[in-house]
Motif scaffolding. Sequence first.
Motif, PDB file in Angstrom:
ATOM      1  N   GLY A   1       0.782  -1.224   0.000  1.00  0.00           N
ATOM      2  CA  GLY A   1       0.000   0.000   0.000  1.00  0.00           C
ATOM      3  C   GLY A   1       0.812   1.272   0.000  1.00  0.00           C
ATOM      4  O   GLY A   1       0.268   2.342  -0.290  1.00  0.00           O
ATOM      5  N   MET A   2       2.078   1.201   0.327  1.00  0.00           N
ATOM      6  CA  MET A   2       2.883   2.418   0.384  1.00  0.00           C
ATOM      7  C   MET A   2       3.139   2.970  -1.018  1.00  0.00           C
ATOM      8  O   MET A   2       3.334   2.218  -1.974  1.00  0.00           O
ATOM      9  N   ALA A   3       3.126   4.288  -1.134  1.00  0.00           N
ATOM     10  CA  ALA A   3       3.394   4.937  -2.417  1.00  0.00           C
ATOM     11  C   ALA A   3       4.871   4.814  -2.762  1.00  0.00           C
ATOM     12  O   ALA A   3       5.740   4.734  -1.872  1.00  0.00           O
ATOM     13  N   THR A   4       5.166   4.800  -4.046  1.00  0.00           N
ATOM     14  CA  THR A   4       6.556   4.766  -4.501  1.00  0.00           C
ATOM     15  C   THR A   4       7.129   6.187  -4.512  1.00  0.00           C
ATOM     16  O   THR A   4       6.400   7.168  -4.400  1.00  0.00           O
ATOM     17  N   ARG A   5       8.441   6.274  -4.686  1.00  0.00           N
ATOM     18  CA  ARG A   5       9.073   7.597  -4.810  1.00  0.00           C
ATOM     19  C   ARG A   5       8.497   8.351  -6.008  1.00  0.00           C
ATOM     20  O   ARG A   5       8.276   9.560  -5.947  1.00  0.00           O
ATOM     21  N   THR A   6       8.272   7.631  -7.101  1.00  0.00           N
ATOM     22  CA  THR A   6       7.724   8.249  -8.310  1.00  0.00           C
ATOM     23  C   THR A   6       6.335   8.826  -8.041  1.00  0.00           C
ATOM     24  O   THR A   6       6.011   9.945  -8.467  1.00  0.00           O
ATOM     25  N   GLU A   7       5.505   8.074  -7.328  1.00  0.00           N
ATOM     26  CA  GLU A   7       4.150   8.553  -7.017  1.00  0.00           C
ATOM     27  C   GLU A   7       4.186   9.749  -6.071  1.00  0.00           C
ATOM     28  O   GLU A   7       3.406  10.698  -6.223  1.00  0.00           O
ATOM     29  N   LEU A   8       5.077   9.717  -5.093  1.00  0.00           N
ATOM     30  CA  LEU A   8       5.202  10.852  -4.175  1.00  0.00           C
ATOM     31  C   LEU A   8       5.656  12.108  -4.913  1.00  0.00           C
ATOM     32  O   LEU A   8       5.170  13.214  -4.630  1.00  0.00           O
ATOM     33  N   GLU A   9       6.558  11.937  -5.869  1.00  0.00           N
ATOM     34  CA  GLU A   9       7.012  13.082  -6.643  1.00  0.00           C
ATOM     35  C   GLU A   9       5.876  13.646  -7.487  1.00  0.00           C
ATOM     36  O   GLU A   9       5.732  14.867  -7.621  1.00  0.00           O
ATOM     37  N   SER A  10       5.056  12.769  -8.045  1.00  0.00           N
ATOM     38  CA  SER A  10       3.885  13.223  -8.807  1.00  0.00           C
ATOM     39  C   SER A  10       2.927  13.996  -7.909  1.00  0.00           C
ATOM     40  O   SER A  10       2.349  15.011  -8.322  1.00  0.00           O
ATOM     41  N   LEU A  11       2.744  13.526  -6.671  1.00  0.00           N
ATOM     42  CA  LEU A  11       1.859  14.216  -5.738  1.00  0.00           C
ATOM     43  C   LEU A  11       2.418  15.593  -5.385  1.00  0.00           C
ATOM     44  O   LEU A  11       1.659  16.570  -5.284  1.00  0.00           O
ATOM     45  N   ARG A  12       3.725  15.688  -5.210  1.00  0.00           N
ATOM     46  CA  ARG A  12       4.336  16.989  -4.885  1.00  0.00           C
ATOM     47  C   ARG A  12       4.146  18.000  -6.015  1.00  0.00           C
ATOM     48  O   ARG A  12       3.997  19.199  -5.765  1.00  0.00           O
ATOM     49  N   LYS A  13       4.148  17.527  -7.247  1.00  0.00           N
ATOM     50  CA  LYS A  13       4.032  18.421  -8.395  1.00  0.00           C
ATOM     51  C   LYS A  13       2.584  18.789  -8.720  1.00  0.00           C
ATOM     52  O   LYS A  13       2.331  19.810  -9.369  1.00  0.00           O
ATOM     53  N   ALA A  14       1.641  17.952  -8.296  1.00  0.00           N
ATOM     54  CA  ALA A  14       0.233  18.163  -8.648  1.00  0.00           C
ATOM     55  C   ALA A  14      -0.360  19.334  -7.870  1.00  0.00           C
ATOM     56  O   ALA A  14       0.085  19.653  -6.764  1.00  0.00           O
ATOM     57  N   ARG A  15      -1.374  19.951  -8.449  1.00  0.00           N
ATOM     58  CA  ARG A  15      -2.058  21.071  -7.814  1.00  0.00           C
ATOM     59  C   ARG A  15      -3.563  20.938  -8.019  1.00  0.00           C
ATOM     60  O   ARG A  15      -4.024  20.328  -8.989  1.00  0.00           O
ATOM     61  N   GLY A  16      -4.311  21.512  -7.089  1.00  0.00           N
ATOM     62  CA  GLY A  16      -5.758  21.572  -7.239  1.00  0.00           C
ATOM     63  C   GLY A  16      -6.426  20.207  -7.318  1.00  0.00           C
ATOM     64  O   GLY A  16      -6.080  19.278  -6.583  1.00  0.00           O
TER      65      GLY A  16
END
Length: 241
Positions: free
Chosen positions: A161-176
């Motif tokens: 269930g833990m997010a990957t580094r790639t997914e966390l980076e996508s979350l950091r870049k996403a907005r709204g």
Amino acid sequence: MPAPRRRVTRTQWAAGVAVVLALVFAGTAAVASAGRDSGSGASGARTPSSDSADAGFARDMAVHHQQAVEMSFIVRDSTDDEEIRRLAYDIANTQANQRGMLLGWLDLWGLPKLESGTEPMAWMAASASGDGDAHSSMDSMEGMADDHGAYEAHDGSLMAGMATRTELESLRKARGKQAEILYLQLMTDHHKGGVTMAQGCVQLCAVDTEKSLAAGMVAAQESEMKLMADLLAARGAKPRA
């Protein structure tokens, strides 16, 4: 034409928050109680060993919770939506509180917070394949251990269930709205993995207070997953397969 955005009702929010608050207040007394349950007196006969399910769950869930806190802080800075910000705040508070309890128990038991050479979630496989001296439901746990025990880490995802580094980076870049949807999807996956681990502790842990906390985690996170499914639907999205 896009479907109208469905709002989560005040009643739904109140029900979810009630579960979270009940778990937090119950957990405040749990650290001291776990010390009593584990027999931390002179004999220490009932204190969990470092390779026990109790210690393994405490270590692994502390790490698992830390990522949930991290993701919740990320999304609070990425959206102005009050529904998502409230949910993120509740998750961060609850899981930070529980993480403190888990690490506190390891201190009470005199056990290390990190165990070198041990794979994440290995306690589920090891405990489920033991001699079954105290677990009437061991047969059902063997399948869970095969599927989820000794989780194969990849791209920073250490446990189910833990997010990957790639997914966390996508979350950091996403907005709204994009950040809201990604957070809800990642957190739903995160909760699914957490529920599996907590169910493992309910069946395999020996300390009653820890088992009770794990059962509370299952109830609270299942409730939050239902809420997150509603929040995703309101945004024209759904949980990932």
